[in-house]
Scaffold this motif. Structure first.
Motif, PDB file in Angstrom:
ATOM      1  N   GLU A   1      -2.310   7.950  17.944  1.00 24.64           N
ATOM      2  CA  GLU A   1      -1.029   8.015  17.239  1.00 24.64           C
ATOM      3  C   GLU A   1      -0.502   6.616  16.916  1.00 24.64           C
ATOM      4  OE1 GLU A   1      -1.840   9.854  19.857  1.00 24.64           O
ATOM      5  OE2 GLU A   1      -1.969  11.766  18.773  1.00 24.64           O
ATOM      6  N   SER A   2      -0.598   5.702  17.890  1.00 26.58           N
ATOM      7  CA  SER A   2      -0.076   4.355  17.647  1.00 26.58           C
ATOM      8  C   SER A   2      -0.928   3.599  16.629  1.00 26.58           C
ATOM      9  CB  SER A   2       0.008   3.563  18.955  1.00 26.58           C
ATOM     10  OG  SER A   2      -1.290   3.291  19.484  1.00 26.58           O
ATOM     11  N   LEU A   3      -2.255   3.797  16.700  1.00 23.39           N
ATOM     12  CA  LEU A   3      -3.147   3.135  15.741  1.00 23.39           C
ATOM     13  C   LEU A   3      -2.904   3.662  14.331  1.00 23.39           C
ATOM     14  CD1 LEU A   3      -5.445   1.117  15.333  1.00 23.39           C
ATOM     15  CD2 LEU A   3      -7.061   2.985  15.758  1.00 23.39           C
ATOM     16  N   PHE A   4      -2.693   4.973  14.235  1.00 20.08           N
ATOM     17  CA  PHE A   4      -2.408   5.587  12.934  1.00 20.08           C
ATOM     18  C   PHE A   4      -1.117   5.015  12.345  1.00 20.08           C
ATOM     19  CE2 PHE A   4       0.102   9.058  10.937  1.00 20.08           C
ATOM     20  CZ  PHE A   4      -0.581   9.129   9.736  1.00 20.08           C
ATOM     21  N   ALA A   5      -0.057   4.967  13.166  1.00 20.16           N
ATOM     22  CA  ALA A   5       1.230   4.452  12.689  1.00 20.16           C
ATOM     23  C   ALA A   5       1.109   2.984  12.287  1.00 20.16           C
ATOM     24  CB  ALA A   5       2.289   4.619  13.782  1.00 20.16           C
ATOM     25  N   LYS A   6       0.394   2.215  13.081  1.00 19.89           N
ATOM     26  CA  LYS A   6       0.194   0.793  12.797  1.00 19.89           C
ATOM     27  C   LYS A   6      -0.530   0.594  11.469  1.00 19.89           C
ATOM     28  CE  LYS A   6      -2.047  -3.286  14.813  1.00 19.89           C
ATOM     29  NZ  LYS A   6      -2.855  -3.779  15.979  1.00 19.89           N
TER      30      LYS A   6
ATOM     31  N   GLN B   1      15.092  -0.075  -2.358  1.00 20.65           N
ATOM     32  CA  GLN B   1      13.822   0.610  -2.632  1.00 20.65           C
ATOM     33  C   GLN B   1      12.900   0.533  -1.422  1.00 20.65           C
ATOM     34  OE1 GLN B   1      13.132  -1.672  -6.305  1.00 20.65           O
ATOM     35  NE2 GLN B   1      12.669   0.288  -7.308  1.00 20.65           N
ATOM     36  N   GLU B   2      12.866  -0.644  -0.799  1.00 17.41           N
ATOM     37  CA  GLU B   2      12.009  -0.801   0.380  1.00 17.41           C
ATOM     38  C   GLU B   2      12.436   0.141   1.504  1.00 17.41           C
ATOM     39  OE1 GLU B   2      10.853  -4.171   3.728  1.00 17.41           O
ATOM     40  OE2 GLU B   2      11.498  -4.820   1.716  1.00 17.41           O
ATOM     41  N   LYS B   3      13.751   0.290   1.709  1.00 12.49           N
ATOM     42  CA  LYS B   3      14.250   1.185   2.746  1.00 12.49           C
ATOM     43  C   LYS B   3      13.843   2.639   2.489  1.00 12.49           C
ATOM     44  CE  LYS B   3      18.432   2.399   5.357  1.00 12.49           C
ATOM     45  NZ  LYS B   3      18.085   3.812   5.464  1.00 12.49           N
ATOM     46  N   ILE B   4      13.902   3.046   1.201  1.00 11.31           N
ATOM     47  CA  ILE B   4      13.495   4.415   0.848  1.00 11.31           C
ATOM     48  C   ILE B   4      12.044   4.661   1.259  1.00 11.31           C
ATOM     49  CG2 ILE B   4      12.993   5.969  -1.087  1.00 11.31           C
ATOM     50  CD1 ILE B   4      15.451   4.735  -2.499  1.00 11.31           C
ATOM     51  N   TYR B   5      11.177   3.703   0.945  1.00 13.32           N
ATOM     52  CA  TYR B   5       9.751   3.857   1.273  1.00 13.32           C
ATOM     53  C   TYR B   5       9.520   3.839   2.783  1.00 13.32           C
ATOM     54  CZ  TYR B   5       8.048   3.585  -3.530  1.00 13.32           C
ATOM     55  OH  TYR B   5       7.769   3.856  -4.835  1.00 13.32           O
TER      56      TYR B   5
ATOM     57  N   GLY C   1      -0.439  -0.834   5.724  1.00 17.48           N
ATOM     58  CA  GLY C   1      -0.725  -0.470   4.340  1.00 17.48           C
ATOM     59  C   GLY C   1       0.504  -0.530   3.459  1.00 17.48           C
ATOM     60  N   LEU C   2       1.638  -0.059   3.990  1.00 22.34           N
ATOM     61  CA  LEU C   2       2.875  -0.092   3.218  1.00 22.34           C
ATOM     62  C   LEU C   2       3.319  -1.536   2.977  1.00 22.34           C
ATOM     63  CD1 LEU C   2       5.229   1.318   1.840  1.00 22.34           C
ATOM     64  CD2 LEU C   2       6.386   1.412   4.061  1.00 22.34           C
ATOM     65  N   ALA C   3       3.213  -2.385   4.013  1.00 20.26           N
ATOM     66  CA  ALA C   3       3.602  -3.790   3.863  1.00 20.26           C
ATOM     67  C   ALA C   3       2.791  -4.471   2.773  1.00 20.26           C
ATOM     68  CB  ALA C   3       3.418  -4.523   5.197  1.00 20.26           C
ATOM     69  N   LEU C   4       1.503  -4.165   2.713  1.00 22.11           N
ATOM     70  CA  LEU C   4       0.629  -4.737   1.683  1.00 22.11           C
ATOM     71  C   LEU C   4       1.077  -4.294   0.286  1.00 22.11           C
ATOM     72  CD1 LEU C   4      -1.948  -6.323   0.967  1.00 22.11           C
ATOM     73  CD2 LEU C   4      -3.229  -4.196   1.267  1.00 22.11           C
ATOM     74  N   ARG C   5       1.421  -3.021   0.153  1.00 18.84           N
ATOM     75  CA  ARG C   5       1.813  -2.497  -1.158  1.00 18.84           C
ATOM     76  C   ARG C   5       3.187  -3.021  -1.610  1.00 18.84           C
ATOM     77  NH1 ARG C   5      -1.867   0.238   1.136  1.00 18.84           N
ATOM     78  NH2 ARG C   5      -3.353   1.503  -0.025  1.00 18.84           N
ATOM     79  N   ILE C   6       4.083  -3.200  -0.641  1.00 25.01           N
ATOM     80  CA  ILE C   6       5.397  -3.765  -0.971  1.00 25.01           C
ATOM     81  C   ILE C   6       5.233  -5.206  -1.453  1.00 25.01           C
ATOM     82  CG2 ILE C   6       7.571  -4.572   0.036  1.00 25.01           C
ATOM     83  CD1 ILE C   6       7.568  -2.031   1.769  1.00 25.01           C
TER      84      ILE C   6
ATOM     85  N   VAL D   1     -10.753   9.974   7.968  1.00 25.27           N
ATOM     86  CA  VAL D   1     -10.882   9.991   6.504  1.00 25.27           C
ATOM     87  C   VAL D   1     -10.705   8.573   5.947  1.00 25.27           C
ATOM     88  CG1 VAL D   1      -9.904  10.856   4.351  1.00 25.27           C
ATOM     89  CG2 VAL D   1     -10.175  12.393   6.307  1.00 25.27           C
ATOM     90  N   ALA D   2      -9.716   7.851   6.475  1.00 23.53           N
ATOM     91  CA  ALA D   2      -9.504   6.473   6.022  1.00 23.53           C
ATOM     92  C   ALA D   2     -10.740   5.619   6.287  1.00 23.53           C
ATOM     93  CB  ALA D   2      -8.290   5.876   6.728  1.00 23.53           C
TER      94      ALA D   2
END
Length: 372
Positions: free
Chosen positions: A295-300, A323-327, A305-310, A350-351
């Motif tokens: 669970e922790s590895l998945f969340a991390k 916008q960042e807060k929404i994501y 991934g989100l930080a990279l896309r932002i 899958v990832a």
């Protein structure tokens, strides 16, 4: 109405592609009509219908005997040329979960490693994955019967002894009464070898269709399989119209000369007690660092991934804190849902193969995925 004293142990459904013509629902209903306490499914080289059959049989109050009629390469399953030799048949039935897992392994290897016109296993695989399985010598294409009908009694005896050594008392000779002249030769030889080697016999009918009047429809199916027309006199066809789901009374009458073959079908059925569990997740073991959980590895991974896309979004245009807060809020909610459902391992797995495919420059579609 009392339970019948015979069980069909060699049956092909429509999952025996272009060879079997018995629908699962019809099979279960006919078994109920005949008041059978159990019935087997033994499709050719694959187990596509196993779970459907299992669930429907259990629901109907009939014991499902899950099996498969495998093609055994005469030599190695890896030999794939004109010298590959015969594909002999053998019927394997799961006695328990160990046997079921071995059936799955054999069927998978047959398709992915041994496929050459037919999905094939070989004796090496059989040696490795025979536990929890009952073996039947199969039809006229089984090696023992084939050698008996080709004037090779010593070869038949040698092969029978090998199978008995491997399976012990879990190996049975199949006798069939189908009107084929070679079958009479095989039956006589099998009975003789059975006495000589201490191998029990069972009665089967190699059912390919439900009713006798469906033999012609089955011929049409075989013509499609072999790319011939039904009017072609040289087309492949069975030389009998007896390969249907006979009633227990018919089978008892057919084997009145050998009643033990009928009785032994009950013995085999009683030895097969496969119980499958549903409603549980069975994921591969995904390796995680000692200081992490799935669970922790998945969340991390998700947050990285989100930080990279932002970061990428900011490079190509304006991206506000709102916008960042929404994501971030949406990601937090989705992570919680996935973790609560117990699917963290699924997404990590899958990832893993998607990322590997991208690294190998293998095209990966955008996809919607089950996560949506």
């Amino acid at each position: 109405m009392t339970e019948t004293n015979f069980v069909h142990l060699h049956v092909h459904s429509h999952y025996s592609m272009l060879d079997g013509a018995v629908r699962i629902d019809d099979l279960i209903q006919r078994a109920l009509d005949y008041n059978m306490k159990a019935v087997a499914l033994t499709d050719h080289g694959a187990m596509f219908g196993a779970l459907e059959f299992y669930e429907k049989a259990v629901k109907a109050g009939i014991k499902p005997i899950v099996g498969c009629e495998f093609y055994i390469a005469q030599g190695s399953r890896f030999k794939k040329d004109q010298n590959a030799g015969h594909n002999f048949h053998i019927v394997l039935l799961a006695m328990n979960k160990t046997g079921y897992k071995n059936l799955l392994k054999l069927a998978t290897s047959a398709q992915t490693e041994g496929f050459y016109y037919k999905p094939r296993i070989d004796n090496e695989l059989l040696d490795e994955h025979h536990e929890g399985l009952i073996a039947l010598s199969a039809c006229l294409h089984g090696e023992v019967a084939w050698r008996l009908t080709h004037n090779d009694r010593e070869g038949a005896k040698r092969r029978a002894a090998e199978l008995k050594k491997l399976f012990g008392d879990r190996f049975y000779f199949e006798l069939q009464e189908n009107g084929i002249s070679e079958q009479k030769i095989a039956n006589a030889g099998l009975l003789e070898l059975g006495e000589e080697l201490g191998i029990k016999v069972i009665a089967t009918n190699d059912c390919h269709y439900l009713n006798k009047n469906e033999a012609y429809a089955h011929e049409v199916l075989l013509s499609i399989q072999t790319g011939r027309t039904i009017s072609d006199p040289k087309r492949f066809r069975f030389s009998t119209d007896d390969l249907y789901f006979k009633s227990p009374e018919e089978m008892v009458q057919n084997f009145n000369h050998c009643p033990e073959a009928i009785e032994n079908t009950i013995e085999v059925a009683e030895r097969c007690n496969l119980e499958l569990e549903f409603g549980k997740h069975y994921f591969p073991n995904f390796p995680v660092p000692e200081d992490e959980t799935l669970e922790s590895l998945f969340a991390k991974s998700c947050k990285e991934g989100l930080a990279l896309r932002i970061e990428q979004a900011r490079k190509i245009g304006r991206f506000s804190e709102e916008q960042e807060k929404i994501y971030r809020d949406r990601l937090t909610m989705e992570i919680q849902v996935i973790q609560q459902m117990g699917f963290a391992a699924y997404f990590l797995i899958v990832a893993d193969f998607i990322n590997w495919a991208k690294q190998q420059k293998i095209p990966v579609g955008p996809g919607r995925g089950s996560g949506a």
